[in-house]
Design an enzyme around this catalytic site. Structure first.
Site, PDB file in Angstrom:
ATOM      1  N   CYS A   1       0.831  -1.211   0.000  1.00  0.00           N
ATOM      2  CA  CYS A   1       0.000   0.000   0.000  1.00  0.00           C
ATOM      3  C   CYS A   1       0.860   1.253   0.000  1.00  0.00           C
ATOM      4  O   CYS A   1       1.932   1.286   0.600  1.00  0.00           O
ATOM      5  CB  CYS A   1      -0.870  -0.044   1.259  1.00  0.00           C
ATOM      6  SG  CYS A   1      -1.812   1.432   1.562  1.00  0.00           S
ATOM      7  N   CYS A  38       1.077   4.348   3.972  1.00  0.00           N
ATOM      8  CA  CYS A  38       2.021   4.518   5.081  1.00  0.00           C
ATOM      9  C   CYS A  38       3.423   4.100   4.656  1.00  0.00           C
ATOM     10  O   CYS A  38       3.596   3.290   3.749  1.00  0.00           O
ATOM     11  CB  CYS A  38       1.613   3.648   6.265  1.00  0.00           C
ATOM     12  SG  CYS A  38       0.056   4.140   7.034  1.00  0.00           S
ATOM     13  N   CYS A  84      -7.924  -0.208   7.315  1.00  0.00           N
ATOM     14  CA  CYS A  84      -6.737   0.635   7.292  1.00  0.00           C
ATOM     15  C   CYS A  84      -6.504   1.046   8.737  1.00  0.00           C
ATOM     16  O   CYS A  84      -7.364   1.674   9.354  1.00  0.00           O
ATOM     17  CB  CYS A  84      -6.980   1.850   6.408  1.00  0.00           C
ATOM     18  SG  CYS A  84      -5.687   3.083   6.552  1.00  0.00           S
ATOM     19  N   TYR A  97      -5.020  31.431   4.994  1.00  0.00           N
ATOM     20  CA  TYR A  97      -5.279  30.016   4.687  1.00  0.00           C
ATOM     21  C   TYR A  97      -6.047  29.422   5.871  1.00  0.00           C
ATOM     22  O   TYR A  97      -5.653  28.411   6.445  1.00  0.00           O
ATOM     23  CB  TYR A  97      -3.988  29.225   4.456  1.00  0.00           C
ATOM     24  CG  TYR A  97      -2.996  29.876   3.535  1.00  0.00           C
ATOM     25  CD1 TYR A  97      -3.020  29.597   2.172  1.00  0.00           C
ATOM     26  CD2 TYR A  97      -2.054  30.785   4.021  1.00  0.00           C
ATOM     27  CE1 TYR A  97      -2.107  30.203   1.315  1.00  0.00           C
ATOM     28  CE2 TYR A  97      -1.146  31.394   3.178  1.00  0.00           C
ATOM     29  CZ  TYR A  97      -1.171  31.113   1.831  1.00  0.00           C
ATOM     30  OH  TYR A  97      -0.270  31.705   1.005  1.00  0.00           O
ATOM     31  N   ASP A 108      -0.756  29.258   7.158  1.00  0.00           N
ATOM     32  CA  ASP A 108      -0.935  27.801   7.177  1.00  0.00           C
ATOM     33  C   ASP A 108      -1.290  27.315   5.773  1.00  0.00           C
ATOM     34  O   ASP A 108      -2.382  26.814   5.531  1.00  0.00           O
ATOM     35  CB  ASP A 108      -2.047  27.442   8.182  1.00  0.00           C
ATOM     36  CG  ASP A 108      -2.178  25.941   8.391  1.00  0.00           C
ATOM     37  OD1 ASP A 108      -1.339  25.183   7.874  1.00  0.00           O
ATOM     38  OD2 ASP A 108      -3.127  25.534   9.069  1.00  0.00           O
ATOM     39  N   CYS A 145       2.891  21.743   6.276  1.00  0.00           N
ATOM     40  CA  CYS A 145       2.877  20.277   6.207  1.00  0.00           C
ATOM     41  C   CYS A 145       3.936  19.772   5.242  1.00  0.00           C
ATOM     42  O   CYS A 145       3.964  18.599   4.919  1.00  0.00           O
ATOM     43  CB  CYS A 145       1.493  19.773   5.817  1.00  0.00           C
ATOM     44  SG  CYS A 145       0.915  20.477   4.275  1.00  0.00           S
TER      45      CYS A 145
HETATM   46  N1  SAH Z   1      -5.691  26.785   8.884  1.00  0.00           N
HETATM   47  C1  SAH Z   1      -6.640  25.759   8.556  1.00  0.00           C
HETATM   48  C2  SAH Z   1      -6.510  25.224   7.135  1.00  0.00           C
HETATM   49  C3  SAH Z   1      -5.126  24.885   6.653  1.00  0.00           C
HETATM   50  S1  SAH Z   1      -5.064  23.964   5.154  1.00  0.00           S
HETATM   51  C4  SAH Z   1      -6.622  24.649   9.568  1.00  0.00           C
HETATM   52  O1  SAH Z   1      -5.700  24.533  10.367  1.00  0.00           O
HETATM   53  O2  SAH Z   1      -7.570  23.881   9.618  1.00  0.00           O
HETATM   54  C5  SAH Z   1      -4.773  25.166   3.941  1.00  0.00           C
HETATM   55  C6  SAH Z   1      -5.994  25.924   3.540  1.00  0.00           C
HETATM   56  O3  SAH Z   1      -5.597  26.903   2.566  1.00  0.00           O
HETATM   57  C7  SAH Z   1      -7.094  25.116   2.884  1.00  0.00           C
HETATM   58  O4  SAH Z   1      -8.297  25.390   3.533  1.00  0.00           O
HETATM   59  C8  SAH Z   1      -7.121  25.609   1.429  1.00  0.00           C
HETATM   60  O5  SAH Z   1      -8.423  25.609   0.893  1.00  0.00           O
HETATM   61  C9  SAH Z   1      -6.594  27.027   1.571  1.00  0.00           C
HETATM   62  N2  SAH Z   1      -5.921  27.629   0.414  1.00  0.00           N
HETATM   63  C10 SAH Z   1      -5.193  27.023  -0.549  1.00  0.00           C
HETATM   64  N3  SAH Z   1      -4.616  27.931  -1.350  1.00  0.00           N
HETATM   65  C11 SAH Z   1      -4.976  29.161  -0.886  1.00  0.00           C
HETATM   66  C12 SAH Z   1      -4.676  30.500  -1.269  1.00  0.00           C
HETATM   67  N4  SAH Z   1      -3.881  30.748  -2.300  1.00  0.00           N
HETATM   68  N5  SAH Z   1      -5.200  31.494  -0.539  1.00  0.00           N
HETATM   69  C13 SAH Z   1      -6.001  31.244   0.530  1.00  0.00           C
HETATM   70  N6  SAH Z   1      -6.322  30.006   0.938  1.00  0.00           N
HETATM   71  C14 SAH Z   1      -5.804  28.966   0.246  1.00  0.00           C
END
Ligand code: SAH
Length: 445
Positions: free
Chosen positions: A77, A80, A153, A304, A373, A400
């Site tokens: 798989c 992981c 899983c 984000y 983020d 991430c």
């Molecule tokens: N801070 C949130 C989400 C993080 S994930 C949490 O911790 O739950 C990243 C997020 O960025 C997603 O929701 C995605 O839809 C958004 N995203 C992706 N590209 C973007 C951009 N260019 N401008 C604003 N948001 C964006």
């Protein structure tokens, strides 16, 4: 080095994707399922100009960290990478990966704190997306779209086991064809579930708008009595790797799930991002709170922001939260979540961070703290420039993907923000992914 030849090598490093690395005649060979310090027998399966891929044949000298994998499909798989080692070893690898990226790509030599490990290394995920194909239902094999048929899983919620079985039985009974990616034919593409303390929402992603015997499926799923609170059909008629299509139809109950992080409540729609490991998300956000050092009264940009999670987690210590997110559904969730949490100091804007940030500044919403983020690809350079132009005292960057984080930290550093603390958090045990949270401080010129 030649293809199909066997070699004995020592594993001396790891790739970002979690394969061991050894050398033959000075050239790097990537061998999945090996650990640094092991001597292994491999066969070269692919020889390229500057590196090669090897397949593990035999472990001649095992690492003291080696374990027998608990997961039955682990070696087939692609989900992981780390079931063959103990958790201490996995956390060390993740710390090293963050250190290496920051140094190599970012030129940043700040000490990286030991990874905050997850109490649960199994059953921690709250979101599952099982591809459905003619070969079965399960997970994709490494670097491919061949589906490895799986009954369970181990990183997913247990409630997925009867749910997936139920969909299998329903497809067999009513002869519902699985999706065929090559021919772009068939009906069921993915089984997508979101699970939590308040239940499970099951979403069936289909190629066709018409879903035959939908009523029977809903009945069978409800009869499982495993806490299903909603059944949704999502239609994705495109030839694409993106799982969800634009339109959805609720077949039963609700299409959202409610969940909480450390007592702060959130509503999550199928299209909205939500961290997959609830317990570790709290650890991550507590670190964000520590790094943000809010005293009250500050304007905080939550860029984000998804459904508003981090900002709302910190909102009681802030003056105002300004969230920006590109997914419309997520912004709707964020607004509703702020209302439900009784927060009148949060406002949300839908659009890309890079296009909206300059406008927020023009509006006079100058932040003292910025939370970033972004998704794996990191931030646009123009957004980083705007962030710097705000003159914010601190930037808290959550990532991430260590390589894009390192690239962005380098830019921020050149623009006058110094990386002060780097804290990896393990949100994804048994996989090679790691989350990292970084505190940057404005250097006063
Ligand atoms: N801070 C949130 C989400 C993080 S994930 C949490 O911790 O739950 C990243 C997020 O960025 C997603 O929701 C995605 O839809 C958004 N995203 C992706 N590209 C973007 C951009 N260019 N401008 C604003 N948001 C964006």
């Amino acid at each position: 080095m030649r293809k199909n030849e066997e070699y004995e090598i020592e594993i001396t490093g790891m790739t970002d994707e979690g394969s061991g690395v050894g050398r033959i005649d000075g050239m790097a060979v990537f061998v999945p399922y090996t650990i640094v310090g092991e001597t292994v027998k491999i066969v070269v399966v692919k020889a390229l100009k500057n590196y090669a891929h090897g397949k593990l044949l035999e472990i001649l000298k095992p690492s003291p960290h080696r374990l027998k994998a608990e997961c039955e499909v682990f070696y087939r798989c692609g989900g992981c990478q780390f079931w063959h080692m103990d958790y201490i070893c996995e956390l060390q690898i993740k710390q090293q990966k963050v250190e290496d990226c920051l140094r190599r790509i970012g030129g940043i030599d700040v000490p990286v704190s030991p990874v905050l490990g997850s109490e649960k290394q199994r059953r921690y995920r709250n979101k599952a997306q099982f591809p459905v194909s003619r070969e079965g239902i399960g997970m994709y094999a490494p670097r491919s779209h061949c589906v490895v048929d799986t009954q369970d899983c181990l990183i997913q919620d247990e409630r997925n086991v009867p749910i997936v079985q139920c969909v299998r039985d329903w497809m067999a009974e009513y002869r519902i064809p699985p999706y065929d990616e090559k021919a772009h034919d068939g009906v069921v593409r993915h089984i997508y579930t979101r699970s939590g303390k308040r239940g499970v929402v099951v979403c069936l992603v289909t190629r066709t708008k018409k879903l035959p015997f939908a009523e029977q499926l809903v009945q069978a799923l409800r009869a499982l009595n495993c806490g299903i609170i909603g059944v949704v059909q999502n239609v994705n008629g495109e030839r694409t790797n993106v799982v969800l299509g634009r339109s959805s139809k609720t077949l039963y109950g609700q299409d959202w799930l409610n969940d909480d992080i450390g007592g702060v409540e959130f509503r999550i729609s199928p299209h909205s991002f939500y961290q997959v490991n609830n317990a570790q998300t709290k650890v991550l956000y507590d670190t964000a709170a520590e790094f943000a050092q809010l005293r009250g009264g500050e304007v905080v940009w939550d860029l984000y922001c998804g459904i508003g999670t981090i900002g709302q987690y910190l909102a009681k210590s802030a003056g105002k939260i300004v969230g920006v997110e590109v997914v419309e559904n997520a912004v709707e969730n964020a607004e509703q979540n702020a209302r439900n949490n009784g927060m009148s100091n949060a406002e949300y804007y839908c659009g890309t961070a890079e296009s909206l940030a300059p406008k927020l500044l023009e509006k006079g919403l100058r932040p003292q703290v910025i939370l970033l983020d972004p998704p794996r690809k990191g931030c646009e350079e123009s957004l980083l420039r705007t962030a710097v132009a705000t003159g914010a005292e601190r930037i808290v960057y959550i990532s991430c993907k260590p390589s894009t984080l390192a690239r962005d930290l380098k830019i921020l550093q050149e623009l006058g923000y110094q990386t002060q603390k780097v804290q990896p958090v393990d949100l994804f045990p048994r996989t090679s992914h790691v989350e990292t949270i970084v505190l940057l401080q404005r250097q006063d010129m």
